[in-house]
Write a protein that holds these residues in place. Structure first.
Motif, PDB file in Angstrom:
ATOM      1  N   GLU A 126       0.810  -1.217   0.000  1.00 58.75           N
ATOM      2  CA  GLU A 126       0.000   0.000   0.000  1.00 58.75           C
ATOM      3  C   GLU A 126       0.848   1.273   0.000  1.00 58.75           C
ATOM      4  O   GLU A 126       0.321   2.371  -0.167  1.00 58.75           O
ATOM      5  N   PRO A 155       1.527  -7.626  -5.055  1.00 60.47           N
ATOM      6  CA  PRO A 155       0.740  -6.617  -5.776  1.00 60.47           C
ATOM      7  C   PRO A 155       0.605  -6.995  -7.247  1.00 60.47           C
ATOM      8  O   PRO A 155       1.113  -8.032  -7.682  1.00 60.47           O
ATOM      9  N   HIS A 159       3.966  -2.867 -10.070  1.00 58.36           N
ATOM     10  CA  HIS A 159       4.128  -2.211  -8.778  1.00 58.36           C
ATOM     11  C   HIS A 159       5.610  -1.967  -8.501  1.00 58.36           C
ATOM     12  O   HIS A 159       6.473  -2.763  -8.872  1.00 58.36           O
ATOM     13  N   LYS A 234      -5.344  -6.269 -14.992  1.00 57.11           N
ATOM     14  CA  LYS A 234      -6.738  -6.459 -14.607  1.00 57.11           C
ATOM     15  C   LYS A 234      -7.177  -7.910 -14.583  1.00 57.11           C
ATOM     16  O   LYS A 234      -8.350  -8.205 -14.538  1.00 57.11           O
ATOM     17  N   ASP A 262     -14.955   2.987  -1.573  1.00 56.03           N
ATOM     18  CA  ASP A 262     -13.690   2.410  -1.122  1.00 56.03           C
ATOM     19  C   ASP A 262     -12.632   3.504  -1.184  1.00 56.03           C
ATOM     20  O   ASP A 262     -12.472   4.172  -2.206  1.00 56.03           O
ATOM     21  N   GLY A 264      -8.965   5.342  -1.270  1.00 51.07           N
ATOM     22  CA  GLY A 264      -7.631   5.190  -1.831  1.00 51.07           C
ATOM     23  C   GLY A 264      -6.935   6.528  -1.772  1.00 51.07           C
ATOM     24  O   GLY A 264      -7.450   7.501  -1.241  1.00 51.07           O
ATOM     25  N   ASN A 267      -1.532   4.871  -4.600  1.00 49.73           N
ATOM     26  CA  ASN A 267      -1.440   3.649  -5.404  1.00 49.73           C
ATOM     27  C   ASN A 267      -2.812   3.180  -5.876  1.00 49.73           C
ATOM     28  O   ASN A 267      -2.975   2.732  -7.011  1.00 49.73           O
ATOM     29  N   ASP A 268      -3.790   3.262  -4.987  1.00 47.99           N
ATOM     30  CA  ASP A 268      -5.142   2.816  -5.310  1.00 47.99           C
ATOM     31  C   ASP A 268      -6.062   4.031  -5.413  1.00 47.99           C
ATOM     32  O   ASP A 268      -5.925   4.996  -4.657  1.00 47.99           O
ATOM     33  N   THR A 270      -9.644   6.182  -5.115  1.00 48.79           N
ATOM     34  CA  THR A 270     -10.904   6.211  -4.380  1.00 48.79           C
ATOM     35  C   THR A 270     -12.001   5.851  -5.377  1.00 48.79           C
ATOM     36  O   THR A 270     -12.046   6.397  -6.476  1.00 48.79           O
ATOM     37  N   TYR A 289     -13.791   7.169  -9.686  1.00 44.32           N
ATOM     38  CA  TYR A 289     -12.612   6.308  -9.746  1.00 44.32           C
ATOM     39  C   TYR A 289     -11.422   7.230 -10.019  1.00 44.32           C
ATOM     40  O   TYR A 289     -11.131   7.566 -11.153  1.00 44.32           O
ATOM     41  N   ARG A 291      -7.454   8.828  -8.302  1.00 46.48           N
ATOM     42  CA  ARG A 291      -6.386   8.864  -7.305  1.00 46.48           C
ATOM     43  C   ARG A 291      -6.140  10.288  -6.813  1.00 46.48           C
ATOM     44  O   ARG A 291      -6.493  11.250  -7.474  1.00 46.48           O
ATOM     45  N   ASN A 359     -13.797   1.332 -15.540  1.00 43.68           N
ATOM     46  CA  ASN A 359     -12.963   0.594 -14.597  1.00 43.68           C
ATOM     47  C   ASN A 359     -13.686  -0.576 -13.946  1.00 43.68           C
ATOM     48  O   ASN A 359     -13.120  -1.258 -13.091  1.00 43.68           O
TER      49      ASN A 359
END
Length: 361
Positions: A126, A155, A159, A234, A262, A264, A267-268, A270, A289, A291, A359
């Motif tokens: 993370e 990951p 990554h 993916k 969720d 983020g 790296n991930d 939101t 979607y 970052r 996504n």
């Protein structure tokens, strides 16, 4: 433990700066890491360190609590101060820290790094590369050997951890997965790979059966989370089969909406999803979607949603801040293996995705 593959945590060769503990779930990484952390506090003449995760809010109930459990189990004379996540034995100490204070916040300024010689990082996948490098380059003490322990699940391909320490070898199990091969030139690194089979004496029969059942029920999940293989982008998708619906047809659906969020940051992303359900059909549409979003930015982007939003419960401070910013938001109730159970339940439905949800498909 000093004679097992985890012995390097207690007697680290002078040339080793990084210890990587990685692989599938239920390997005992957290147990072994926390055990070594507290035992070394008593055994080492100089031991000053951090217990870290990406977000400070998550440290107390994870790696810090693991250390408290080991202290209680072994009845060690270590003094905890839970209010500031401190463990102390004479002059040695470990303190809980986060790379970020909360989800969506800027990088925390990790002050008082001078003199720190050991860092345990849980869920290291993370962590942002720049945040890690900033910490790594700040650890320069000569009072004790500097050791950074990274504990992580594999990951996805690309990554920074994989680029830094591994070569990827195509797996014979699936063309969509890779095995992690340690780089031979990284003599400053000790690698510890494991799966639940390395910890099988500490697992009950039902847990073992459940792990193996994923081979039949969700093969991608089995390869990634159980076997510890690296997915290519993916692959390993949640939705095995789905159809699409146009935006115009979505707007005509007469069913009530639910929303899930969720968190983020770097790296991930939101992510927010809108869900409509009718009998055995689930209609899904991506609503956010992105970052790099702070909580005020999330609240602004979701301001038109007046229905209840169910959010990731691991971020209670973010949920409260979003509530104060005007969103109708509540924390999700998570049970054991909530991710795996959720995936199985979703795939029992007919999935229909709105065509503008790039996504989700």
């Amino acid at each position: 433990p000093k004679t097992s593959k985890y012995g390097v945590l207690y007697n680290t060769p002078p040339h080793v700066r990084y210890i990587l503990m990685y692989g599938g779930r239920a390997t005992g990484r957290s147990f072994q890491g926390s055990r070594a952390a507290v035992i070394n506090m008593l055994a080492k003449p100089y031991y000053r360190g951090f217990l870290m995760r990406n977000v400070l809010d998550t440290v107390r109930d994870s790696i810090y609590q693991d250390c408290l459990d080991r202290i209680n189990e072994m009845e060690l004379p270590i003094e905890p101060t839970e209010s500031n996540l401190l463990l102390k034995f004479k002059e040695n100490q470990l303190k809980g820290r986060g790379f970020r204070k909360s989800s969506g916040s800027d990088t925390a300024k990790n002050k008082s790094v001078a003199g720190i010689n050991v860092v345990f990082i849980e869920e290291a996948e993370e962590i942002d590369k720049d945040d890690f490098n900033q910490l790594d380059l700040s650890l320069r003490t000569v009072k004790g050997q500097v050791v950074i322990v990274l504990m992580f699940n594999p990951p996805v391909k690309g990554h920074w951890i994989l680029n830094e320490w591994f070569n990827l070898v195509p797996s014979q199990e699936s063309p969509d997965f890779y095995e992690m091969q340690p780089k031979s030139d990284r003599t400053d690194t000790h690698y510890i790979f494991g799966t639940y089979r390395d910890n099988i004496e500490h697992l009950d029969a039902n847990t073992i059966a459940k792990m193996e059942r994923f081979r039949q029920t969700d093969f991608d999940y089995y390869l990634h989370k159980i076997q510890g293989l690296v997915p290519a982008g993916k692959t390993g998708r949640v939705f095995k089969k789905y159809s699409t619906i146009s935006v115009a047809d979505w707007d005509e659906l007469p069913y009530a909406s639910s929303f899930g969020l969720d968190f983020g940051y770097t790296n991930d992303p939101t992510a927010c999803i809108e869900i409509k359900r009718h009998n055995d059909r689930l209609y899904l549409r991506e609503r956010l979607y992105e970052r790099g979003l702070t909580n005020p930015m999330i609240a602004d982007k979701l301001s038109l949603i007046t229905d209840k939003i169910i959010a990731d419960s691991s971020e209670p401070k973010s949920i409260e801040e979003l509530r104060q910013l005007g969103l109708h938001i509540e924390a999700a109730e998570k049970g054991a293996d909530s991710v795996a159970v959720g995936i199985q339940r979703i795939n029992q439905h007919e999935i229909i995705i709105c065509e503008d949800s790039k996504n989700l498909s």
